[in-house]
Scaffold this motif. Structure first.
Motif, PDB file in Angstrom:
ATOM      1  N   PRO A  27       3.864   0.295  -5.730  1.00  0.00           N
ATOM      2  CA  PRO A  27       2.559   0.098  -5.110  1.00  0.00           C
ATOM      3  C   PRO A  27       1.402   0.309  -6.094  1.00  0.00           C
ATOM      4  CG  PRO A  27       3.311   2.306  -4.656  1.00  0.00           C
ATOM      5  CD  PRO A  27       4.334   1.693  -5.569  1.00  0.00           C
ATOM      6  N   HIS A  28       1.700   0.789  -7.319  1.00  0.00           N
ATOM      7  CA  HIS A  28       0.665   1.013  -8.326  1.00  0.00           C
ATOM      8  C   HIS A  28       1.101   0.345  -9.629  1.00  0.00           C
ATOM      9  CE1 HIS A  28      -0.763   3.957  -5.446  1.00  0.00           C
ATOM     10  NE2 HIS A  28       0.396   4.598  -5.533  1.00  0.00           N
ATOM     11  N   LEU A  29       0.138   0.065 -10.485  1.00  0.00           N
ATOM     12  CA  LEU A  29       0.406  -0.713 -11.686  1.00  0.00           C
ATOM     13  C   LEU A  29      -0.176   0.005 -12.898  1.00  0.00           C
ATOM     14  CD1 LEU A  29       1.527  -3.356 -12.893  1.00  0.00           C
ATOM     15  CD2 LEU A  29      -0.685  -4.399 -12.433  1.00  0.00           C
ATOM     16  N   LEU A  30       0.656   0.173 -13.922  1.00  0.00           N
ATOM     17  CA  LEU A  30       0.230   0.788 -15.177  1.00  0.00           C
ATOM     18  C   LEU A  30       0.248  -0.274 -16.265  1.00  0.00           C
ATOM     19  CD1 LEU A  30      -0.519   3.493 -16.539  1.00  0.00           C
ATOM     20  CD2 LEU A  30       1.910   3.846 -16.985  1.00  0.00           C
ATOM     21  N   ILE A  31      -0.882  -0.446 -16.963  1.00  0.00           N
ATOM     22  CA  ILE A  31      -1.037  -1.492 -17.976  1.00  0.00           C
ATOM     23  C   ILE A  31      -1.369  -0.833 -19.308  1.00  0.00           C
ATOM     24  CG2 ILE A  31      -2.329  -3.570 -18.627  1.00  0.00           C
ATOM     25  CD1 ILE A  31      -3.027  -3.944 -15.684  1.00  0.00           C
ATOM     26  N   ALA A  32      -0.705  -1.288 -20.380  1.00  0.00           N
ATOM     27  CA  ALA A  32      -0.984  -0.749 -21.713  1.00  0.00           C
ATOM     28  C   ALA A  32      -0.877  -1.865 -22.733  1.00  0.00           C
ATOM     29  CB  ALA A  32      -0.014   0.384 -22.061  1.00  0.00           C
ATOM     30  N   GLY A  33      -1.606  -1.722 -23.808  1.00  0.00           N
ATOM     31  CA  GLY A  33      -1.581  -2.723 -24.867  1.00  0.00           C
ATOM     32  C   GLY A  33      -2.644  -2.423 -25.904  1.00  0.00           C
ATOM     33  N   LEU A  46       1.044   9.661  -2.978  1.00  0.00           N
ATOM     34  CA  LEU A  46       0.913   9.642  -1.517  1.00  0.00           C
ATOM     35  C   LEU A  46       0.185   8.440  -0.937  1.00  0.00           C
ATOM     36  CD1 LEU A  46      -0.140  13.377  -1.026  1.00  0.00           C
ATOM     37  CD2 LEU A  46       2.120  12.409  -0.683  1.00  0.00           C
ATOM     38  N   ALA A  47      -0.583   7.708  -1.759  1.00  0.00           N
ATOM     39  CA  ALA A  47      -1.565   6.771  -1.185  1.00  0.00           C
ATOM     40  C   ALA A  47      -0.989   5.434  -0.768  1.00  0.00           C
ATOM     41  CB  ALA A  47      -2.699   6.550  -2.186  1.00  0.00           C
ATOM     42  N   ARG A  48       0.299   5.207  -0.955  1.00  0.00           N
ATOM     43  CA  ARG A  48       0.844   3.877  -0.658  1.00  0.00           C
ATOM     44  C   ARG A  48       0.713   3.514   0.818  1.00  0.00           C
ATOM     45  NH1 ARG A  48       7.011   1.658  -1.798  1.00  0.00           N
ATOM     46  NH2 ARG A  48       6.757  -0.330  -0.734  1.00  0.00           N
ATOM     47  N   ALA A  49       1.082   4.427   1.702  1.00  0.00           N
ATOM     48  CA  ALA A  49       1.140   4.104   3.132  1.00  0.00           C
ATOM     49  C   ALA A  49      -0.232   3.854   3.734  1.00  0.00           C
ATOM     50  CB  ALA A  49       1.842   5.223   3.894  1.00  0.00           C
ATOM     51  N   ILE A  50      -1.287   4.436   3.144  1.00  0.00           N
ATOM     52  CA  ILE A  50      -2.620   4.295   3.749  1.00  0.00           C
ATOM     53  C   ILE A  50      -3.484   3.291   2.990  1.00  0.00           C
ATOM     54  CG2 ILE A  50      -2.742   6.452   5.006  1.00  0.00           C
ATOM     55  CD1 ILE A  50      -4.211   6.217   1.551  1.00  0.00           C
ATOM     56  N   GLY A  51      -2.877   2.474   2.110  1.00  0.00           N
ATOM     57  CA  GLY A  51      -3.572   1.310   1.563  1.00  0.00           C
ATOM     58  C   GLY A  51      -4.446   1.550   0.360  1.00  0.00           C
ATOM     59  N   ILE A  52      -4.206   2.616  -0.404  1.00  0.00           N
ATOM     60  CA  ILE A  52      -4.943   2.842  -1.649  1.00  0.00           C
ATOM     61  C   ILE A  52      -3.974   2.600  -2.804  1.00  0.00           C
ATOM     62  CG2 ILE A  52      -6.234   4.489  -3.054  1.00  0.00           C
ATOM     63  CD1 ILE A  52      -7.097   5.897  -0.521  1.00  0.00           C
ATOM     64  N   HIS A  53      -4.324   1.674  -3.698  1.00  0.00           N
ATOM     65  CA  HIS A  53      -3.437   1.280  -4.791  1.00  0.00           C
ATOM     66  C   HIS A  53      -4.188   1.361  -6.118  1.00  0.00           C
ATOM     67  CE1 HIS A  53      -0.567  -0.205  -1.795  1.00  0.00           C
ATOM     68  NE2 HIS A  53      -1.622  -0.704  -1.164  1.00  0.00           N
ATOM     69  N   LEU A  54      -3.486   1.824  -7.140  1.00  0.00           N
ATOM     70  CA  LEU A  54      -4.093   2.060  -8.456  1.00  0.00           C
ATOM     71  C   LEU A  54      -3.658   0.995  -9.453  1.00  0.00           C
ATOM     72  CD1 LEU A  54      -3.435   5.911  -8.773  1.00  0.00           C
ATOM     73  CD2 LEU A  54      -5.497   4.818  -7.934  1.00  0.00           C
ATOM     74  N   VAL A  55      -4.619   0.531 -10.255  1.00  0.00           N
ATOM     75  CA  VAL A  55      -4.341  -0.326 -11.410  1.00  0.00           C
ATOM     76  C   VAL A  55      -4.984   0.374 -12.610  1.00  0.00           C
ATOM     77  CG1 VAL A  55      -4.657  -2.571 -12.479  1.00  0.00           C
ATOM     78  CG2 VAL A  55      -4.309  -2.418 -10.016  1.00  0.00           C
ATOM     79  N   VAL A  56      -4.152   0.988 -13.443  1.00  0.00           N
ATOM     80  CA  VAL A  56      -4.632   1.832 -14.535  1.00  0.00           C
ATOM     81  C   VAL A  56      -4.268   1.175 -15.859  1.00  0.00           C
ATOM     82  CG1 VAL A  56      -4.529   4.111 -15.577  1.00  0.00           C
ATOM     83  CG2 VAL A  56      -4.355   3.887 -13.103  1.00  0.00           C
ATOM     84  N   ALA A  57      -5.262   1.027 -16.745  1.00  0.00           N
ATOM     85  CA  ALA A  57      -5.048   0.388 -18.049  1.00  0.00           C
ATOM     86  C   ALA A  57      -5.467   1.326 -19.161  1.00  0.00           C
ATOM     87  CB  ALA A  57      -5.840  -0.918 -18.141  1.00  0.00           C
ATOM     88  N   THR A  58      -4.784   1.214 -20.302  1.00  0.00           N
ATOM     89  CA  THR A  58      -5.137   1.993 -21.481  1.00  0.00           C
ATOM     90  C   THR A  58      -4.710   1.241 -22.733  1.00  0.00           C
ATOM     91  OG1 THR A  58      -4.849   4.099 -22.632  1.00  0.00           O
ATOM     92  CG2 THR A  58      -2.967   3.283 -21.405  1.00  0.00           C
ATOM     93  N   ALA A 110       5.852   8.923 -13.932  1.00  0.00           N
ATOM     94  CA  ALA A 110       6.882   8.976 -12.895  1.00  0.00           C
ATOM     95  C   ALA A 110       6.444   8.289 -11.608  1.00  0.00           C
ATOM     96  CB  ALA A 110       7.251  10.429 -12.601  1.00  0.00           C
ATOM     97  N   ASN A 111       5.132   8.204 -11.379  1.00  0.00           N
ATOM     98  CA  ASN A 111       4.634   7.641 -10.125  1.00  0.00           C
ATOM     99  C   ASN A 111       4.146   6.201 -10.258  1.00  0.00           C
ATOM    100  OD1 ASN A 111       4.728  10.011  -8.204  1.00  0.00           O
ATOM    101  ND2 ASN A 111       3.545  10.903  -9.871  1.00  0.00           N
ATOM    102  N   PHE A 112       4.358   5.592 -11.427  1.00  0.00           N
ATOM    103  CA  PHE A 112       3.990   4.200 -11.643  1.00  0.00           C
ATOM    104  C   PHE A 112       5.239   3.403 -12.008  1.00  0.00           C
ATOM    105  CE2 PHE A 112      -0.096   6.140 -11.875  1.00  0.00           C
ATOM    106  CZ  PHE A 112      -1.015   5.163 -11.560  1.00  0.00           C
ATOM    107  N   PRO A 113       6.045   2.997 -11.017  1.00  0.00           N
ATOM    108  CA  PRO A 113       7.273   2.266 -11.350  1.00  0.00           C
ATOM    109  C   PRO A 113       7.012   0.881 -11.926  1.00  0.00           C
ATOM    110  CG  PRO A 113       6.922   2.312  -8.977  1.00  0.00           C
ATOM    111  CD  PRO A 113       5.883   3.198  -9.581  1.00  0.00           C
ATOM    112  N   ALA A 114       5.900   0.251 -11.539  1.00  0.00           N
ATOM    113  CA  ALA A 114       5.572  -1.090 -12.042  1.00  0.00           C
ATOM    114  C   ALA A 114       4.664  -0.955 -13.263  1.00  0.00           C
ATOM    115  CB  ALA A 114       4.878  -1.911 -10.957  1.00  0.00           C
TER     116      ALA A 114
END
Length: 839
Positions: A496-502, A646-658, A672-676
């Protein structure tokens, strides 16, 4: 006795205030109706008869009052004479309408706050319309009849004509137009936009009808052609049947009674040779056409295959150009979005159209068969020198790289092939060669070699496909195209969350713009909000134009895009509070996710008085995590980790880039909490392992070339390109529409100082030592106490709070250390003594 009388008078039933208002409203509306009837039935001769009537004549059955034709009799004659003849003509009916509207407001017990503006504007419109008609009557050869404008209207028009001559009609026309616009809406810009939108809707409906008529014509033409073809076929069949019957009659009948079937003559040798030559010619033409279609690399074409033979080697390589996704019609996405906008009538919103996106070039990149043949020869030659036997090889050509699938002999170890990856990279002279050993789901080893001429995947090619248009994903994100030339699309709610790096310049910012653009094209502002945190201050600044449509922010925030670290921390903590509040609402509603909650709220099963409300999805975009971790550290990591857990069920999703995927930025808790995860080109294998848990990202070639991993496998994708100009056009299109009155406000967090314990209760044993350290270094920081006293973060934080309540350090200042209020140890000792005496 007096007491009883008092009680009796108090309990006597009477009219309450509401009933009085209703009666007054009915009376006022009746007066308005009577006034309107007197104006409608105005007669110029009634006034003369009314003047000749005395008070006694009103009681005489044969009085002159019967000669008055007004529906209200002499009273109506007097009223209509003054209103129609002396004042503003038939336009005076507006006065009756205003009085009637006031009576209706009184009857309905409504507030008169907004009625003042309408009353003033109506009276002004009545005077202006009367003057306009009076000008036409006196200066434009209109029939000289003052009952339409009245004497007052003609007098005002004559005065205005004497002052400005012919310019008076221009002034009156402009004032009429402005008054009409203000009647529609006091916001002139909004009125103009509404008119434009109305005209556009009419044009679109006319185009749709025209297209429907054209489609019906084409269908009818096809049906006619089909019927004609069927008739021709039937005629041809009858003709052939007759010819066959005639031939059968001509053939000799066999002497034997059992064999009644005619014997066909055997074909001659010349006929057989001619037939074989025709078949060979057809085969050669088919092969040539397949080679031509392979050379032109069009993504909408079917899967093509070509065998390349090498004279020196008997191994053949099959070249596959992946089958592209079917392109949607130019207007399919726009039509679907129009229907979706009608379903959410909170605000009148129009989705961005596909026309805002730049069209891809008409000429596609060609498949270089010579390059594929040369790379195949190099790979086989290099492996043959190391005594590695390959029994088969396939080449899958993608937009950026070509995947060579090698099928090794049964006795060859995969690790042996993998050990020669650097040798193959040097032999092919490629920018980045990536080896997949083995390919998941196949008994083959993959070698990805970059193409000499790479293809740019444009965002319009991705969004204008049937796969994206017809998707039922809640938050669909189409990143780009895979090696097989298929559109790669995911649902952010399921990740439900996305971690981006590059690394810098590898395409992260374009990737974030791609994510936001996909969501803007598929989601209504009522169902989606963005929280944008941009420490670099320039990457996400283009989206400030849509703050009243799609952005969420703190009520006291000055900027819709968060660029300050302290504000970022407050916003993330506010999101945690929003998360807790949403979970409480879900608990009360007895549902498990936000989708079920909103459906229940929409059907009216949840009471708004209990705090229930529509919950939009919130997507948090953090463009540079490294800067936040450097300045705030744990204070930023904790709310991010909470939201990710915790935020998946209530519709808050993170897109974090670095751009710095190191372990002190992407910590174990965050990871550990960013499988994608998405990895663009990185500098080293260590960075690749940090983000993906394996190598490969260091072999990417940049410019949107990326690897996606969601725990089930690695997929190589060419990111769709969206330009800054396209983002500006999309934001301008949305920003010009009438949105909500203000952005979506996040809950305000309480000040930390409200929960600080009393300084005189439960003072820590390190309190005095900590105070001396703070004064010595003139720095009130938690990390200083952690290092010097060798204590944990929570204990150091409690000591800092006690120092604040004791007046030694200043209040909390976000990421910077607290100010030290005591300058030397003597002053500190005096303060400590006072504390001991108080205790």
């Amino acid at each position: 006795m007096a007491k009883n009388n008092l009680n009796t008078s108090t309990n006597t039933p009477g009219l309450d205030a509401n009933r009085k208002k209703e009666i007054i409203g009915i009376i006022i509306m009746s007066i308005a109706v009577l006034l309107g009837l007197s104006i409608f039935s105005y007669n110029a001769g009634d006034y003369q008869y009314a003047r000749s009537i005395s008070f006694i004549d009103l009681f005489n059955p044969d009085a002159n009052s019967r000669l008055v034709q007004n529906w209200l009799g002499p009273v109506g004659a007097y009223l209509s004479h003054y209103l129609v003849h002396s004042l503003f003509g038939y336009t005076s009916i507006i006065l009756a309408l205003i009085i009637g509207y006031h009576g209706w407001h009184t009857f309905r017990r409504r507030d008169f706050k907004d009625l003042g503006w309408l009353t003033v504007l109506s009276i002004w419109g009545m005077i202006l319309l009367s003057t306009f008609i009076g000008w036409l009557t006196t200066n434009a050869d209109f029939p000289d009849d003052s009952i339409w404008s009245g004497a007052a209207g003609i007098a005002i028009a004559q005065v205005l004509y004497n002052i400005t001559n012919i310019g008076s009609i221009i002034i009156l026309s402009v004032l009429m137009l402005v008054t009409m616009l203000m009647f529609v809406d006091r916001d002139l810009q909004k009125t103009i936009d509404s008119v434009k939108l109305w005209i556009e809707n009419i044009q679109e409906k006319m185009e749709e009808r025209r297209a429907a008529r054209q489609l019906r014509k084409e269908e009818k033409a096809k049906e006619r052609e089909k019927r004609l073809a069927e008739k021709r076929a039937a005629k041809a069949q009858k003709k052939s049947e007759k010819e066959e019957e005639e031939e059968l009659k001509k053939q000799p009948i066999s002497e034997t009674k059992d064999e009644k079937e005619p014997v066909k003559p055997a074909p001659s040798i010349d006929e057989l040779v001619e037939k074989s030559e025709e078949e060979d010619q057809k085969k050669r033409e088919k092969e040539q056409s397949e080679v031509k279609t392979l050379d032109t690399r069009q993504r909408a074409s079917l899967e093509k295959e070509e065998e390349i033979d090498d004279e020196e080697d008997d191994i053949e390589v099959s070249v596959y150009v992946g089958k592209g996704d079917e392109q949607a019609d130019e207007k399919d996405l726009d039509k679907l979005n129009k229907e979706k906008a009608k379903e959410v009538p909170v605000i009148k919103y129009k989705f961005p159209t596909v026309d805002l996106l730049d069209p891809p070039p008409s000429e596609g990149n060609e498949v270089d068969l010579e390059e594929i043949k040369e790379n195949k020869r190099i790979i086989l030659d290099k492996l043959k020198r190391h005594k590695i036997e390959i029994v088969g090889i396939n080449a899958i050509v993608g937009p950026t790289v070509t995947l060579y699938e090698l099928e090794p002999a049964p006795d060859v170890k995969i690790s042996k092939i993998e050990s020669y990856s650097n040798d193959l990279k040097m032999a092919t002279a490629s920018k980045g060669l990536r080896m997949i050993s083995p390919i998941p789901g196949k008994s083959a080893v993959g070698i990805e070699v970059p193409n000499t001429t790479r293809e740019t995947v444009y965002i319009k090619q991705v969004l204008n496909t049937k796969k994206f248009v017809e998707t039922d994903f809640v938050l669909p994100v189409a990143f780009g195209k895979t090696i097989e030339n298929e559109v790669f699309m995911i649902d952010l709610t399921k990740m439900p969350h996305l971690l981006i790096a590059g690394a810098t310049g590898s395409g992260k910012s374009v990737g974030i713009n791609t994510i936001i653009t996909c969501l803007l094209y598929k989601c209504h502002p009522d169902n989606l909000k963005f929280v944008m945190i941009d420490p670099k201050k320039i990457e996400l600044s283009l989206y400030r134009n849509i703050q009243n449509h799609f952005l969420a922010m703190l009520p006291d925030s000055d900027e819709p895009i968060i660029t300050d670290t302290s504000k970022a921390q407050d916003t993330l903590e506010s999101l945690c509070k929003e998360m807790d509040e949403r979970y409480d609402l879900l608990k009360m509603a007895m549902v498990r996710d936000i989708k079920s909650y909103n459906e229940k709220y929409k059907t009216g099963e949840l009471d708004e008085e209990l705090g229930h409300r529509h919950l939009p999805y919130i997507v948090v975009i953090i463009d540079e995590l490294a800067d936040l971790m450097m300045t705030a550290g744990k204070q930023i990591e904790e709310p991010i980790a909470r939201l990710a857990q915790l935020a998946r069920a209530i519709g808050i999703h993170l897109v974090v880039a670095t751009q710095r995927p190191s372990v002190n930025v992407i910590t174990g808790t965050i990871k550990a909490n960013f499988p994608a995860r998405i990895a663009y080109q990185v500098a080293s294998k260590v960075d690749s392992r940090t983000i993906l848990d394996q190598g490969g990202a260091d072999q990417l070639i940049g410019m949107g070339d990326m690897l996606f991993n969601n725990g089930t496998g690695m997929i190589r994708i060419q990111n769709a390109f969206v330009s800054t100009e396209e983002v500006e056009k999309i934001n301008s299109f949305i920003g010009q529409q009438a949105g909500y009155k203000e952005p979506f406000h996040l809950p305000i967090i309480k000040d930390d100082t409200s929960e600080i314990p009393d300084p005189l209760e439960d003072i820590d044993e390190y309190f005095e030592a900590a105070a001396k350290l703070v004064i010595l270094h003139q720095q009130g920081s938690v990390s200083l106490l952690q290092r010097k006293l060798k204590i944990g973060y929570n204990r150091a934080g409690r000591i800092i709070d006690q120092l604040f309540n004791a007046g030694i350090v200043g209040p909390y200042q976000g990421s910077t250390a607290r100010d030290v209020l005591i300058q030397d140890e003597d002053e500190l000792q005096e303060l400590l003594d006072n504390l001991d005496e108080y205790d």
